[in-house]
Structure formats: C-alpha cells, structure tokens
Enzyme design. Structure first.
Site, PDB file in Angstrom:
ATOM      1  N   LYS A   1     -37.246 -35.849  22.178  1.00 57.98           N
ATOM      2  CA  LYS A   1     -37.857 -35.058  23.246  1.00 57.98           C
ATOM      3  C   LYS A   1     -38.677 -35.936  24.174  1.00 57.98           C
ATOM      4  O   LYS A   1     -38.768 -35.659  25.365  1.00 57.98           O
ATOM      5  CB  LYS A   1     -38.737 -33.949  22.664  1.00 57.98           C
ATOM      6  CG  LYS A   1     -37.920 -32.799  22.109  1.00 57.98           C
ATOM      7  CD  LYS A   1     -38.763 -31.573  21.898  1.00 57.98           C
ATOM      8  CE  LYS A   1     -37.955 -30.456  21.268  1.00 57.98           C
ATOM      9  NZ  LYS A   1     -38.748 -29.316  20.872  1.00 57.98           N
TER      10      LYS A   1
ATOM     11  N   LYS B   1     -25.388 -31.561  18.254  1.00 55.91           N
ATOM     12  CA  LYS B   1     -25.818 -30.214  17.861  1.00 55.91           C
ATOM     13  C   LYS B   1     -25.663 -29.224  19.013  1.00 55.91           C
ATOM     14  O   LYS B   1     -25.921 -29.588  20.169  1.00 55.91           O
ATOM     15  CB  LYS B   1     -27.301 -30.336  17.458  1.00 55.91           C
ATOM     16  CG  LYS B   1     -27.968 -29.071  17.045  1.00 55.91           C
ATOM     17  CD  LYS B   1     -29.432 -29.318  16.703  1.00 55.91           C
ATOM     18  CE  LYS B   1     -30.317 -29.252  17.934  1.00 55.91           C
ATOM     19  NZ  LYS B   1     -31.737 -29.023  17.659  1.00 55.91           N
TER      20      LYS B   1
ATOM     21  N   LYS C   1     -29.163 -25.077  23.588  1.00 52.21           N
ATOM     22  CA  LYS C   1     -29.196 -24.447  24.901  1.00 52.21           C
ATOM     23  C   LYS C   1     -29.609 -25.468  25.974  1.00 52.21           C
ATOM     24  O   LYS C   1     -29.438 -25.208  27.155  1.00 52.21           O
ATOM     25  CB  LYS C   1     -30.098 -23.209  24.906  1.00 52.21           C
ATOM     26  CG  LYS C   1     -31.506 -23.463  24.426  1.00 52.21           C
ATOM     27  CD  LYS C   1     -32.481 -23.434  25.552  1.00 52.21           C
ATOM     28  CE  LYS C   1     -33.859 -23.868  25.216  1.00 52.21           C
ATOM     29  NZ  LYS C   1     -34.238 -24.797  24.279  1.00 52.21           N
TER      30      LYS C   1
HETATM   31  P1  TYM Z   1     -35.825 -23.776  17.143  1.00 50.66           P
HETATM   32  O1  TYM Z   1     -36.458 -22.704  17.953  1.00 50.66           O
HETATM   33  O2  TYM Z   1     -35.327 -24.996  17.843  1.00 50.66           O
HETATM   34  O3  TYM Z   1     -34.631 -23.200  16.306  1.00 50.66           O
HETATM   35  C1  TYM Z   1     -34.765 -22.024  15.513  1.00 50.66           C
HETATM   36  C2  TYM Z   1     -33.900 -22.150  14.272  1.00 50.66           C
HETATM   37  O4  TYM Z   1     -32.523 -22.330  14.635  1.00 50.66           O
HETATM   38  C3  TYM Z   1     -32.001 -23.469  13.947  1.00 50.66           C
HETATM   39  N1  TYM Z   1     -30.989 -24.111  14.808  1.00 50.66           N
HETATM   40  C4  TYM Z   1     -29.740 -24.401  14.411  1.00 50.66           C
HETATM   41  N2  TYM Z   1     -29.099 -24.195  13.252  1.00 50.66           N
HETATM   42  C5  TYM Z   1     -27.800 -24.580  13.169  1.00 50.66           C
HETATM   43  N3  TYM Z   1     -27.130 -25.164  14.183  1.00 50.66           N
HETATM   44  C6  TYM Z   1     -27.727 -25.393  15.377  1.00 50.66           C
HETATM   45  N4  TYM Z   1     -27.042 -25.946  16.373  1.00 50.66           N
HETATM   46  C7  TYM Z   1     -29.090 -25.007  15.527  1.00 50.66           C
HETATM   47  N5  TYM Z   1     -29.984 -25.064  16.552  1.00 50.66           N
HETATM   48  C8  TYM Z   1     -31.134 -24.514  16.089  1.00 50.66           C
HETATM   49  C9  TYM Z   1     -33.198 -24.370  13.717  1.00 50.66           C
HETATM   50  O5  TYM Z   1     -32.984 -25.271  12.658  1.00 50.66           O
HETATM   51  C10 TYM Z   1     -34.289 -23.369  13.417  1.00 50.66           C
HETATM   52  O6  TYM Z   1     -34.273 -22.998  12.064  1.00 50.66           O
HETATM   53  N6  TYM Z   1     -39.906 -25.981  15.310  1.00 50.66           N
HETATM   54  C11 TYM Z   1     -38.987 -24.891  15.126  1.00 50.66           C
HETATM   55  C12 TYM Z   1     -39.675 -23.527  15.196  1.00 50.66           C
HETATM   56  C13 TYM Z   1     -40.786 -23.402  14.218  1.00 50.66           C
HETATM   57  C14 TYM Z   1     -40.668 -23.251  12.808  1.00 50.66           C
HETATM   58  C15 TYM Z   1     -41.998 -23.134  12.317  1.00 50.66           C
HETATM   59  C16 TYM Z   1     -39.588 -23.188  11.939  1.00 50.66           C
HETATM   60  C17 TYM Z   1     -42.121 -23.369  14.521  1.00 50.66           C
HETATM   61  N7  TYM Z   1     -42.845 -23.221  13.370  1.00 50.66           N
HETATM   62  C18 TYM Z   1     -42.260 -22.987  10.950  1.00 50.66           C
HETATM   63  C19 TYM Z   1     -39.843 -23.030  10.565  1.00 50.66           C
HETATM   64  C20 TYM Z   1     -41.158 -22.922  10.096  1.00 50.66           C
HETATM   65  C21 TYM Z   1     -37.954 -24.923  16.242  1.00 50.66           C
HETATM   66  O7  TYM Z   1     -38.181 -25.476  17.290  1.00 50.66           O
HETATM   67  O8  TYM Z   1     -36.825 -24.205  15.978  1.00 50.66           O
END
Ligand code: TYM
Length: 336
Positions: free
Chosen positions: A119, A201, A204
């Site tokens: 990032k 991966k 979006k």
């Molecule tokens: P975020 O918002 O990027 O994604 C949310 C969830 O979707 C999963 N994910 C995927 N899984 C499979 N294939 C993909 N291409 C893919 N893209 C996204 C992510 O692994 C995630 O589980 N930091 C985290 C949000 C967060 C969080 C937390 C998660 C904040 N606090 C505490 C768990 C526990 C995030 O940015 O996820």
C-alpha cells in the site's frame, strides 16, 4: 448472545472495509463463512471504517459506502438477531485499545507487513502513521472481544500472526490479558484471483474492472466477465500446476456449488472452456441474485438500518469496555 451454555461458545470476530465494491473474493474468502458460523458461535462483525481512512477518502462517498457495506452484510445473511454487527468507529474502545497496543508493538514488526509495503507503494504520496499502524488497530478489534477464531481470506494471515504475537507478548508481561486468536481460513475460496491476471488477488482496486466481480454486479456483467476470463491453451478442465486461470475458476465453482475438484473435472470432461466459463458464471449469478435483491430492499429503509447499527454498537461497546478496563488497569492506568 447466549452465554448461558455450560460450555462457553467460541467467540468469532471479523471485519471488512467499506470499500463500496465488495468483490466475489470478499464473499467467498470471508462473508460466506461469517454467515455459516452464526449458529454455532458467538459472532461479532464490524465495518472497519477506521481502517478505510488510512488511505485518502472522499467524505460523502465514504459515508455512503459505510451504509452500503452495512446493508450488504445483512443482505448476504448476517442476522442481527444472532450476531453483533456494528460500525467500528461507533465503539470508541477500538481506538483506545489500539493506542495501548501501539505502545506494545515494535516498529520493525509493522515495517515487515507485506500489505503495508504494497500500500505504501500504491499511495506513495500518503504513507501516513495510520497506514503503518493499521495492523495494531486490527489486533485491537480482535483482542477487545477475546475472540477465539477470526474468519478471513489468506491475505490477512500475516496480520493475524502479528495479532497473536502482540497478545502472547502482552499476556507474558501483564499476565493473562487476552485470548490468543486463531485464524480461520477456508480451504476453498481463501484466495480468489483476478479473472484477468490469475496470479494476482481479485481486488476492487484492480485497474481493469473485468478482473473482479462485484457482489452487486448485474448478471449480464458477471457473465461477460467470466466469459472473458483468462485461461490457457490446453482446453482441459483440470486442476494442475501452471493452470492458474482454470484453477481459479475451479475454486470459485467449487466454493459456490460445493462440488469437489474431482466432480468438476468429471462434469466437464470432453467439454471446452466456453461451456465451463458459462457454468461458473451462471452458478455465481445464482448465488448472488438473492443478495442483490435483499440489498435493494434493505437500502430502501435507512431508518431500520440505523436502528440495527446503533443497537449493535451499544451491545459491542459493553463487551469491549470490559476488556479495555481490564487492560487499562493491568498496564498501570487509573480506572475512570
Ligand atoms: P478487507 O476489507 O480487505 O477484506 C475483507 C475480507 O475479505 C477477504 N478477501 C479475500 N478473500 C479471498 N480472496 C480474495 N481475493 C479476497 N479479497 C479480500 C479478506 O481476507 C478479508 O477477510 N484489515 C481487514 C479488515 C479488518 C479485519 C479486522 C479483519 C479490520 N479489522 C479484524 C479481521 C479481523 C481488511 O482490510 O479486509
């Protein structure tokens, strides 16, 4: 939430950023499991709006995306009667615990996070302290609720390991502060790849919108994206090393239909990629159709959504306050 069982139900925590354009990756890697876990566990789910502002956001657009993402959680099947669901910034203990965790997290640990490195390359003009400390806020989210399990996609594994390290270290110094959480990463769907570049991966933030399927995409767009998906020149539907495009489509088809790779290979024996891509597209449309319908209905009643997230935040706050006050005391702060 039912805490009267003689055996304590496990606590699940997870969160998602209000990106406004949640993808099939988010759905298969995380949300689908969140829904499935609701009956067996005490589930707590949040919209990670404080995480979202680590990159520059347009305020009006962000506000809209927070509401839409909240509605989408309900639309995929998160049931506020069964689970706590709320907006992260509405529970101030997240930011308060994050500060204490920051003081117990090393600069070197955060600097090693691959998402931070990626990032900061992508947002080279805004490498702010929040972006750097993002994983310790995520640790605070999880540790506040003494979560046992955290259902996430594979890309969050490193952040979960850091959370475990912070918890274990602080438990050693301050004596039994936190439950050390385990990641829960699905066998199928943990890493949904881009339809245009299956070595990356699905995200979006992909410059090419044909690379990702949004949960709210229209069926005709979903079909078009799958038909254009990059594959290989072999024309055999088989899971194998080097067939990244087909492996990804097989993973998606398997996650959506519940069929095994062997069953999928048998189903498409002697058939071409055209048939296979159409079948995957149709299965995805079928899975997402009710979600889109429920989303449209939920967005028509903003007041009802507001009631749900307000109640969720109140209940979460009671839970979170207990952990925060214990931590504050143990690190030497004077209680309020
Ligand atoms: P975020 O918002 O990027 O994604 C949310 C969830 O979707 C999963 N994910 C995927 N899984 C499979 N294939 C993909 N291409 C893919 N893209 C996204 C992510 O692994 C995630 O589980 N930091 C985290 C949000 C967060 C969080 C937390 C998660 C904040 N606090 C505490 C768990 C526990 C995030 O940015 O996820």
């Amino acid at each position: 939430m039912d805490n009267n069982n003689t055996e304590r139900k496990k606590v699940i925590f997870s969160a998602i950023q209000p990106s406004g354009m949640l993808t099939l990756g988010n759905y298969l890697g995380a949300l689908k499991n969140w829904v499935a876990m609701q009956d067996e566990y005490n589930c707590i789910y949040a919209i990670a709006d404080l995480h979202a502002i680590t990159v520059r956001q347009e305020p009006a657009k962000l506000r809209k995306q927070i509401i839409e993402t909240f509605a989408l959680l309900l639309a995929v099947g998160i049931d506020p009667q069964k689970s706590l669901v709320f907006i992260q910034s509405h529970v101030p203990q997240h930011a308060e615990l994050a500060w204490i965790l920051n003081c117990n997290t090393q600069f070197g640990e955060l600097g090693r996070m691959t998402q931070f490195k990626e990032k900061s390359q992508r947002h080279a003009d805004n490498i702010n302290v929040g972006l750097f400390a993002y994983p310790s806020l995520m640790a605070a989210d999880i540790l506040l609720y003494q979560a046992d399990l955290v259902p996430v996609g594979a890309d969050q594994k490193q952040h979960l390991e850091l959370t475990r390290d912070i918890a274990t270290r602080m438990n050693g110094v301050y004596n039994n502060l936190f439950t050390v959480p385990e990641p829960y990463i699905p066998k199928i769907g943990a890493r949904v790849m881009s339809l245009q570049d299956p070595t990356k991966k699905m995200s979006k933030s992909d410059d090419n919108p044909n690379g990702y399927v949004a949960i709210l995409d229209k069926p005709e767009d979903i079909m078009r994206k799958f038909k254009r998906a990059v594959t290989d020149s072999e024309a055999v539907v088989k899971y194998a090393e080097g067939k990244d495009g087909i492996n990804n489509l097989m993973g998606i088809y398997s996650a959506v239909t519940g069929r095994s790779f062997d069953q999928i290979e048998a189903e498409f024996e002697g058939k071409g990629y055209g048939d296979f891509k159409t079948a995957v597209g149709e299965a995805v449309c079928e899975a997402l159709r009710p979600v889109r319908e429920r989303f449209d209905a939920l967005m028509k009643d903003k007041a009802a959504l507001e009631d749900i997230y307000r109640e969720g935040a109140q209940a979460a706050s009671r839970f979170a306050a207990r952990t925060l006050s214990k931590v504050q005391k143990k690190v030497g702060l004077i209680g309020r």
